[in-house]
Design a protein around this motif. Sequence first.
Motif, PDB file in Angstrom:
ATOM      1  N   UNK A  67       3.925 -10.742   1.073  1.00 48.80           N
ATOM      2  CA  UNK A  67       2.869  -9.729   1.111  1.00 48.80           C
ATOM      3  C   UNK A  67       3.366  -8.383   1.635  1.00 48.80           C
ATOM      4  N   UNK A  68       4.482  -8.375   2.328  1.00 49.52           N
ATOM      5  CA  UNK A  68       5.006  -7.133   2.893  1.00 49.52           C
ATOM      6  C   UNK A  68       6.290  -6.657   2.220  1.00 49.52           C
ATOM      7  N   UNK A  69       6.852  -7.455   1.340  1.00 41.03           N
ATOM      8  CA  UNK A  69       8.126  -7.112   0.725  1.00 41.03           C
ATOM      9  C   UNK A  69       7.955  -6.125  -0.421  1.00 41.03           C
ATOM     10  N   UNK A  70       9.057  -5.495  -0.781  1.00 41.71           N
ATOM     11  CA  UNK A  70       9.092  -4.586  -1.918  1.00 41.71           C
ATOM     12  C   UNK A  70       9.886  -5.238  -3.037  1.00 41.71           C
ATOM     13  N   UNK A  71       9.165  -5.638  -4.092  1.00 41.98           N
ATOM     14  CA  UNK A  71       9.790  -6.256  -5.266  1.00 41.98           C
ATOM     15  C   UNK A  71      10.593  -7.504  -4.890  1.00 41.98           C
TER      16      UNK A  71
END
Length: 436
Positions: A67-71
């Motif tokens: 939910x907090x990651x980028x790609x």
Amino acid sequence: MFAYYFQLGLRSLRRNPILTALMVIAIGVGVAASMTAYSVFRVVSGNPIPEKASQLYAVQIDNYGPQHNKKGEPPDELDYTDALALQQTHKAIRETSLYPVLLSVIPANADLRPIRSSSYAMYADAFKMFDIPFLYGRGWSASDDQNRTPVVVIGRALNERLFHGVNSVGQQIDLNGQEYRITGVIDSWDPQPRFFDPISVGPFGNPIQLFIPMSRAVDQQLITAGNTDCPDENNGNGWDAFLHSDCVWLLHWVELPSTADARTYRQYLQDYAAEQQRVGRFEWPPNIWLRNVTQWLDHEHVVPPETSLSLYVSLGFLLICLVNTVGLLLAKFLRRAPEIGVRRALGASRRTIYAQFLLEGAAIGLAGGVLGLLLTGVGVWSIGLVFDARVARLATVDLKLMASTLGVAILAAVLAALYPTWRAAKVQPAWQLKTN
């Protein structure tokens, strides 16, 4: 014959000074523009540690969750819990966590101002891992890490400032009001880009002048001077709460000499993340990355986009200059059709015509290269007007750049002379003798 053809070329250039000047200026300006851009591009895109680029790896562990990651990418840095766990298990031949700290040298003379220098906290392995050269002494020991000993390694520039360049090993300096013993003085060391930490203060910072044990920095509650990211706003209050939070602020590097070692360590990271999921700390499947220096720099996009763009634009400008040079050479060579016809009638071969005219082009390139050197020097001196000052300071005119400028100018001129020379060599001697 080479000297003779070169002499003929110089004579031909002197017969048309205005045309020759136009070609020399076109090549000189085009080469200078491209080499000025290249002087910046080569320092920002070079390999900062070629001997170990394939053996040093940056570690990433996903403690944020999808939910907090980028790609799908885990954070670039680690939180203290994971970094400490990796450091304590020590599965690599060498490894270190590190982060920039705020340290000031307090002079013994109260009338002098404190000296603020670029500083890092790290473990003892880092000195051998990163091939940091020493002028005097050495780094601290592993026991100093364990005991949180107040020791420091200083840079050559700071040693010149504080001790006038003499061996200062064993001396005491005051850092933030605490006494630290100097164990070593590093020689000139300033890898660009700063591969081990391109995140906190950027990949092109000033040379580091102070290194202290990370265990000591944590014990003294020295906050990071770099980047800190937290997945949640509520992480408690105080230093202990920060250390046990999910905030990422530490980079972790490991040295793995072989591909098999890297494979084994990657599996260890996978198992570690799976264990954190099993005990309930992570609620998602393991997501780990292990990147070597080259992969890490690509991942961090350390090459400023304006440097690549300026190189492409300057190469395009050089191409335009060469097209103009081709036109000028074509006009110049075809005007000498009667001369070519006479030489062919007297027995000169087409190979001879090629040699003479290509050498004439090389002479133009040499003159353009000399002009290009002067303009490149001006361009490098004024780079700071276009690029960031930290990037501009890295661009210099050295022997390699000078040789490249001359070589590119001569090669460009010879390439520009190929088509005009081919047209000149096709002149029919009989037709020229009949009409002239």
